[in-house]
Design a protein around this motif. Sequence first.
Motif, mmCIF file in Angstrom:
data_model
loop_
_atom_site.group_PDB
_atom_site.id
_atom_site.type_symbol
_atom_site.label_atom_id
_atom_site.label_comp_id
_atom_site.label_asym_id
_atom_site.label_seq_id
_atom_site.Cartn_x
_atom_site.Cartn_y
_atom_site.Cartn_z
ATOM 1 N N VAL A 107 -24.284 16.605 36.861
ATOM 2 C CA VAL A 107 -23.891 15.191 36.946
ATOM 3 C C VAL A 107 -22.829 14.786 35.921
ATOM 4 N N GLY A 108 -22.406 15.716 35.057
ATOM 5 C CA GLY A 108 -21.361 15.396 34.090
ATOM 6 C C GLY A 108 -21.911 15.047 32.713
ATOM 7 N N LEU A 109 -21.067 15.176 31.701
ATOM 8 C CA LEU A 109 -21.486 15.003 30.312
ATOM 9 C C LEU A 109 -21.939 13.579 30.003
ATOM 10 N N GLY A 110 -21.136 12.586 30.372
ATOM 11 C CA GLY A 110 -21.472 11.197 30.039
ATOM 12 C C GLY A 110 -22.774 10.745 30.659
ATOM 13 N N LEU A 111 -22.966 11.033 31.944
ATOM 14 C CA LEU A 111 -24.192 10.624 32.625
ATOM 15 C C LEU A 111 -25.393 11.374 32.083
ATOM 16 N N ALA A 112 -25.225 12.678 31.828
ATOM 17 C CA ALA A 112 -26.329 13.493 31.335
ATOM 18 C C ALA A 112 -26.824 12.988 29.983
ATOM 19 N N VAL A 113 -25.903 12.697 29.082
ATOM 20 C CA VAL A 113 -26.288 12.243 27.746
ATOM 21 C C VAL A 113 -26.899 10.848 27.797
ATOM 22 N N THR A 114 -26.427 9.994 28.699
ATOM 23 C CA THR A 114 -27.017 8.669 28.838
ATOM 24 C C THR A 114 -28.469 8.771 29.301
ATOM 25 N N PHE A 251 -29.174 3.994 16.085
ATOM 26 C CA PHE A 251 -27.812 4.445 15.817
ATOM 27 C C PHE A 251 -27.370 5.502 16.817
ATOM 28 N N MET A 252 -28.319 6.267 17.332
ATOM 29 C CA MET A 252 -27.974 7.283 18.318
ATOM 30 C C MET A 252 -27.467 6.671 19.626
ATOM 31 N N SER A 253 -27.474 5.319 19.714
ATOM 32 C CA SER A 253 -26.922 4.661 20.903
ATOM 33 C C SER A 253 -25.438 4.939 21.052
ATOM 34 N N VAL A 254 -24.801 5.445 20.007
ATOM 35 C CA VAL A 254 -23.387 5.762 20.099
ATOM 36 C C VAL A 254 -23.155 7.035 20.912
ATOM 37 N N ASN A 255 -24.201 7.856 21.091
ATOM 38 C CA ASN A 255 -24.011 9.150 21.750
ATOM 39 C C ASN A 255 -23.515 9.071 23.192
ATOM 40 N N PRO A 256 -24.064 8.187 24.052
ATOM 41 C CA PRO A 256 -23.510 8.115 25.407
ATOM 42 C C PRO A 256 -22.022 7.764 25.435
ATOM 43 N N VAL A 257 -21.602 6.901 24.527
ATOM 44 C CA VAL A 257 -20.181 6.549 24.461
ATOM 45 C C VAL A 257 -19.362 7.755 24.005
ATOM 46 N N LEU A 258 -19.849 8.431 22.957
ATOM 47 C CA LEU A 258 -19.153 9.628 22.482
ATOM 48 C C LEU A 258 -19.071 10.682 23.585
ATOM 49 N N ALA A 259 -20.187 10.864 24.302
ATOM 50 C CA ALA A 259 -20.213 11.867 25.368
ATOM 51 C C ALA A 259 -19.228 11.520 26.474
ATOM 52 N N SER A 260 -19.184 10.241 26.849
ATOM 53 C CA SER A 260 -18.260 9.821 27.905
ATOM 54 C C SER A 260 -16.805 10.033 27.480
ATOM 55 N N LEU A 261 -16.484 9.712 26.236
ATOM 56 C CA LEU A 261 -15.118 9.887 25.743
ATOM 57 C C LEU A 261 -14.751 11.366 25.647
ATOM 58 N N VAL A 262 -15.682 12.174 25.134
ATOM 59 C CA VAL A 262 -15.431 13.616 25.038
ATOM 60 C C VAL A 262 -15.289 14.211 26.434
#
Length: 303
Positions: A107-114, A251-262
């Motif tokens: 399903v892709g990095l951004g969706l998976a991490v979210t 603070f880990m709420s930043v991870n989905p954004v980071l994953a989507s950008l990466v």
Amino acid sequence: MTTTAVDAPGRPAPAFTGTGGKPVSIATMLFSGTSTQIGAAVGAHAFSAIGPPGVVAVRQLVAACVLLPVARPPMHRFTWRQWWPTLLLGLVFSLMNLGLYTAIDRVGLGLAVTLEFLGPLGVALARSRTRLDAACAVFAGAGVVVLVAPGPSSDWLGIAAGLLGAACWAAYILLNAEVGARLPGLQATAAASTIATLLCLPVMIMLALNGKFTAPAVLAAIGAGVGSSVVPYACDLMVLRRVPAQFFGVFMSVNPVLASLVGIVLLGELLSAREWLGVVMVIAANVVTTTAPGRREKLPRSR
């Protein structure tokens, strides 16, 4: 931020302690999250050759090879009180990574991490059952529905893999706090990584016998091991000794954004407006539930 919650059964949660206090902790968590997502994107380039299980196996081997000489855990001296959370942490490492990489592949990095991020959200919600928490849980669930748009064409295996990663991430947060209080330094992380490597050994043997370990695949998997295992495992263990698991979770709420950008930069994965909306809804639910005034609940005493 007030830090009077209980981080583990019967033990007060840590405040922002140590040199630098809160700024250093935040910088460490941001560095950990960025490293994790870059490592995951690099590892994704090996999926075509060795698949998610192969990437996970190599990733765990790299983590063990780096951490064991550094930490030198005296595993022959561990007591059962130290062994049981370490064994569970090793199992969690394997399942968390397998769930995440399988979800990334499908399903892709951004969706998976979210999806995986629902784990830290669950840790935060476990502290209370107020109306606000119930509303946040419903809102987060709605965010997931918006994100994955379930239907006949949905990749249910990928979604299930992401949710497995979420459950394991919640366990990872709590177990890391537990072993961090029972073993010094990186001993628990090194021992758990060794256990995870042993669990993945059959996968590595099978792939080697079938000639799947090409040089590019191995290099990509090693990159995933360094970026997504060695760096964040070490950072998270240190941070969870300095800050409450509740603050770590928000603070880990930043991870989905980071994953989507990466994902956009390294994998060319572009999220639609609907998918971005789902990501934001999940993040917002976590932020609200963990920063509400008067939030000082305790984890249940389950021993």
